[in-house]
Design an enzyme around this catalytic site. Structure first.
Site, short mmCIF file in Angstrom:
data_model
loop_
_atom_site.label_atom_id
_atom_site.label_comp_id
_atom_site.label_asym_id
_atom_site.label_seq_id
_atom_site.Cartn_x
_atom_site.Cartn_y
_atom_site.Cartn_z
N TYR A 14 -72.61 43.64 76.04
CA TYR A 14 -72.47 42.06 76.10
C TYR A 14 -73.36 41.32 75.53
O TYR A 14 -73.65 40.26 75.70
CB TYR A 14 -72.32 41.86 77.56
CG TYR A 14 -71.69 40.75 78.18
CD1 TYR A 14 -70.08 40.87 78.05
CD2 TYR A 14 -72.31 39.85 79.01
CE1 TYR A 14 -69.60 39.63 78.66
CE2 TYR A 14 -71.61 38.86 79.37
CZ TYR A 14 -70.18 38.53 79.22
OH TYR A 14 -69.52 37.41 79.66
N LYS A 44 -73.76 32.88 76.94
CA LYS A 44 -73.69 32.05 78.30
C LYS A 44 -74.62 31.82 78.77
O LYS A 44 -74.93 30.77 79.73
CB LYS A 44 -73.06 33.46 79.27
CG LYS A 44 -71.74 34.06 78.67
CD LYS A 44 -70.70 32.84 78.99
CE LYS A 44 -69.43 33.33 78.65
NZ LYS A 44 -68.32 32.40 78.82
#
Length: 273
Positions: A162, A169
């Protein structure tokens, strides 16, 4: 009776114009429908799949609200500008921007490529900064507004493969702080929502969540590890987003609200799992 009046007032968005990026499916769709049910007219944005976006628009119209579908890759600055230009031409301004569209190349850090990194950062983070610039101009025509970005716990925790999305993010949450402070004086409230695991099609893109057959196989385990005993739903994420767009949230500025049933707070030993 007083509490009922207050709740009704909070949920009244009659005549507001909301742009929800990536609103054909999943959390974006839930947010678009929630805002429409409260009285908003909606700009439905998609990039690749028109059919789900048109289906979302049909549901919005069935609620008695206007829906305007715009194809745009928000990671492309020209297409991003065209999205806001089309919004202004259709509605004459904007009250709410929901920064939801996201993408990413899911692989370990040592296997990341420059093209995948740029793709992910441009769609997920850069588009928030420059989308906010366009939105602020349109919101000035309406006397202010609200911007809510969708983040994830990968911004502060390590999730397998990720890295590019998680970094994007984290950038979103930093941008929310800066935008929140800078735009507050203009009557534009900026915040983020960071959901825990939500059962959407996006989970199929992560090897860590799939079994050998490619099916998502961790949802029961994640629900069991969550103090609330279940996973958060797209509708519950939409509820928090709608609150952050309401007058009652006008003094919440530059914050990231975690909605995960307490999972990120709760530690279990491996022997307890």
């Amino acid at each position: 009776m007083r509490s009922r009046v207050t709740i009704a007032h909070m949920q009244s968005f009659d005549g507001k114009i909301a742009l929800v990026t990536g609103s054909g499916r999943g959390i974006g769709r839930a947010i678009a429908l929630k805002l429409a049910s409260a009285g908003c007219d909606i700009v439905v944005n998609f990039f690749r799949n028109r059919d789900p976006a048109e289906a979302t628009a049909d549901e919005i119209r069935a609620l008695g609200r206007r829906a305007f579908v715009v194809k745009a890759n928000v990671g492309d600055l020209d297409e991003l500008e065209a999205l806001f230009t089309a919004t202004e031409a259709e509605f004459g301004g904007l009250d709410i921007l929901i920064h939801n569209a996201a993408s990413g190349y899911n692989r370990p850090a040592m296997q990341q490529k420059p093209r995948g990194w740029d793709w992910t950062m441009n769609i997920n983070a850069r588009s928030l900064l420059f989308g906010a610039q366009h939105a602020a101009r349109l919101m000035a025509l309406r006397g202010g507004g609200a911007i809510v970005a969708l983040s994830s716990l990968g911004s502060i925790r390590v999730i397998p493969d990720y890295v590019s999305v998680g970094a994007s993010k984290a950038a979103i949450e930093a941008l929310v702080r800066y935008l929140g402070v800078e735009l507050a004086a203009q009557g534009i409230v900026v915040n983020a929502v960071s959901p825990g695991i939500v059962a959407t099609d996006a989970l199929t893109k992560f090897a860590a969540f799939r079994d050998a057959a490619g099916q998502v196989d961790v949802l029961d385990e994640m629900a069991r590890r969550t103090p609330a005993g279940r996973l958060v739903t797209p509708a519950e994420v939409a509820d928090v987003v709608m609150f952050l767009c309401s007058p009652q949230a006008s003094m919440i500025v530059g914050q990231t609200i975690v909605i995960d049933g307490g999972e990120s707070l709760f530690w279990q030993r491996e022997t307890e799992r």
